[in-house]
Design an enzyme around this catalytic site. Structure first.
Site, PDB file in Angstrom:
ATOM      1  N   LYS A 106       0.638  -1.436  -0.016  1.00 18.86           N
ATOM      2  CA  LYS A 106      -0.293  -0.178  -0.139  1.00 18.86           C
ATOM      3  C   LYS A 106       0.995   1.495  -0.029  1.00 18.86           C
ATOM      4  O   LYS A 106       0.601   2.251   1.412  1.00 18.86           O
ATOM      5  CB  LYS A 106      -0.810  -0.171   1.311  1.00 18.86           C
ATOM      6  N   ARG A 107       1.768   1.640  -1.471  1.00 16.51           N
ATOM      7  CA  ARG A 107       2.593   2.238  -1.029  1.00 16.51           C
ATOM      8  C   ARG A 107       1.990   3.214  -2.158  1.00 16.51           C
ATOM      9  O   ARG A 107       0.725   3.352  -2.692  1.00 16.51           O
ATOM     10  CB  ARG A 107       3.999   2.238  -1.625  1.00 16.51           C
TER      11      ARG A 107
END
Length: 283
Positions: A106-107
C-alpha cells in the site's frame, strides 16, 4: 542492453500472466499474513525464524492451487531487517517456483520518493521486486505514475486502492456521490488499461462492500484489469457477497482469503485442502 532490461523484455505482461495462472489454477489469491497469533497457533516463535518457517510452508502448500499469493508487508517489517530478508527470500522462492506474488505494501507518495518505492517493489533485479504491488492513490492518482509506468516496463502490475470495506474508508472513498473519489480512481485505472487485453493496472475493492460500487456508479466491468478482493472467509464474504459486490465484473475478480486458510496449518496437506475448498466454493 543491460541484463535487467533483457529480463523485463522477456517477461509477458502481468495481465497476461495472471490470466494464465487463473486459467490453470482458478482465481483464488491466498494472503500470507504471519500475525503473531497465527505463529503461536502453529507452534512457532514470533521471530524471523518463525516468520520464515510460516511463510515458506504457506507458499509451498498453496502455490500449486492458487493464482497468486499476497504477503502482507507490514507483518515482515515489524521484524526489521531480518523480517524483510525473509520477505526477499519468499519472493525469490515464489519466482523460482512460478507462483505470482502481490506485495501488499500500500505504498503511495510523490515525486522521487514514489519513484524509489516503484523501484523497490517493481524494479528489475531489486530484492523486494514482486509481480505486483498494492498502491495508495490518496495523494492523487497521477502521483502513482512512476509505479504504473515502471510496472508496464518490467511486465509487472499494480493494484490501486479504490473501494475498501473498512468503515473508515467511506469518509474519503465515498465522498462525491455519483462523482465519488472511488469512481474517479476506477476511471483513471481503466484509462491506463485501454487497448490492453488485459491491463496491468488493477483495483483493490473489498469483497464485503455490498452494493456500494453500484450506488457510487463504479463501472468495474470496464476496468479491463484485475480486481483484488480481500475479505473472503474470516471477514464473511463468500460467493453470494462476491456476486452482490461485483456483478458483471466478477470474471475479473481475484478473491483473497487469508486467515480462514492459514488457520488450517501448519500441516501442508490441510493448508492445501483449505485453499482448494475455498477456491472451489468461489468458482
Amino acid at each position: 542492453m543491460p541484463p535487467e532490461a533483457g529480463a523485463a523484455a522477456a517477461r509477458a505482461p502481468f495481465g497476461e500472466r495472471l490470466a494464465a495462472a487463473r486459467a490453470a489454477k482458478g482465481s483464488l489469491c491466498v494472503g500470507i499474513d504471519p500475525h503473531p497469533a497465527l505463529l503461536a497457533a502453529w507452534g512457532l516463535d514470533d521471530s524471523p525464524a518463525g516468520l520464515e518457517r510460516f511463510s515458506f510452508a504457506v507458499l509451498d502448500a498453496v502455490g500449486p492451487v492458487a493464482a497468486a499469493v499476497k504477503p502482507q508487508v507490514a507483518l515482515y517489517e515489524r521484524h526489521g531487517a531480518q523480517g524483510l530478508a525473509v520477505l526477499e527470500a519468499l519472493l525469490a522462492h515464489a519466482a523460482e517456483t512460478g507462483v505470482l506474488t502481490i506485495a501488499d505494501a500500500k505504498r503511495g507518495d510523490i515525486g522521487s520518493t514514489m519513484q524509489a518505492y516503484a523501484e523497490a517493489w517493481l524494479g528489475e533485479g531489486r530484492p523486494l521486486a514482486a509481480d505486483a504491488v498494492t498502491l495508495n492513490p490518496y495523494l492523487g492518482f497521477e502521483s502513482l505514475r512512476p509505479a504504473i509506468d515502471l510496472a508496464a516496463a518490467t511486465g509487472r502490475g499494480v493494484f490501486v486502492l479504490a473501494l475498501t470495506s473498512n468503515p473508515e474508508g467511506r469518509s474519503v472513498q465515498h465522498v462525491g456521490g455519483d462523482a465519488s473519489v472511488a469512481r474517479s480512481i476506477a476511471r483513471a485505472a481503466a484509462a491506463e488499461n485501454a487497448g490492453s487485453a488485459p491491463g496491468h493496472v488493477g483495483l483493490v475493492v473489498g469483497a464485503t462492500i455490498g452494493d456500494a460500487a453500484q450506488q457510487l456508479g463504479l463501472d468495474l466491468a470496464a476496468l479491463n484489469g484485475p480486481i483484488l478482493a480481500p475479505g473472503v472467509g474470516a471477514q464473511g464474504a463468500g460467493p453470494e457477497e462476491l456476486g452482490a459486490a461485483f456483478g458483471d465484473a466478477l470474471p475479473f475478480v481475484l478473491p483473497t482469503s487469508s486467515r480462514a486458510i492459514l488457520a488450517a496449518g501448519p500441516t501442508p496437506g490441510n493448508l492445501r485442502a483449505a485453499a482448494e475448498r475455498t477456491r472451489d466454493e468461489l468458482a
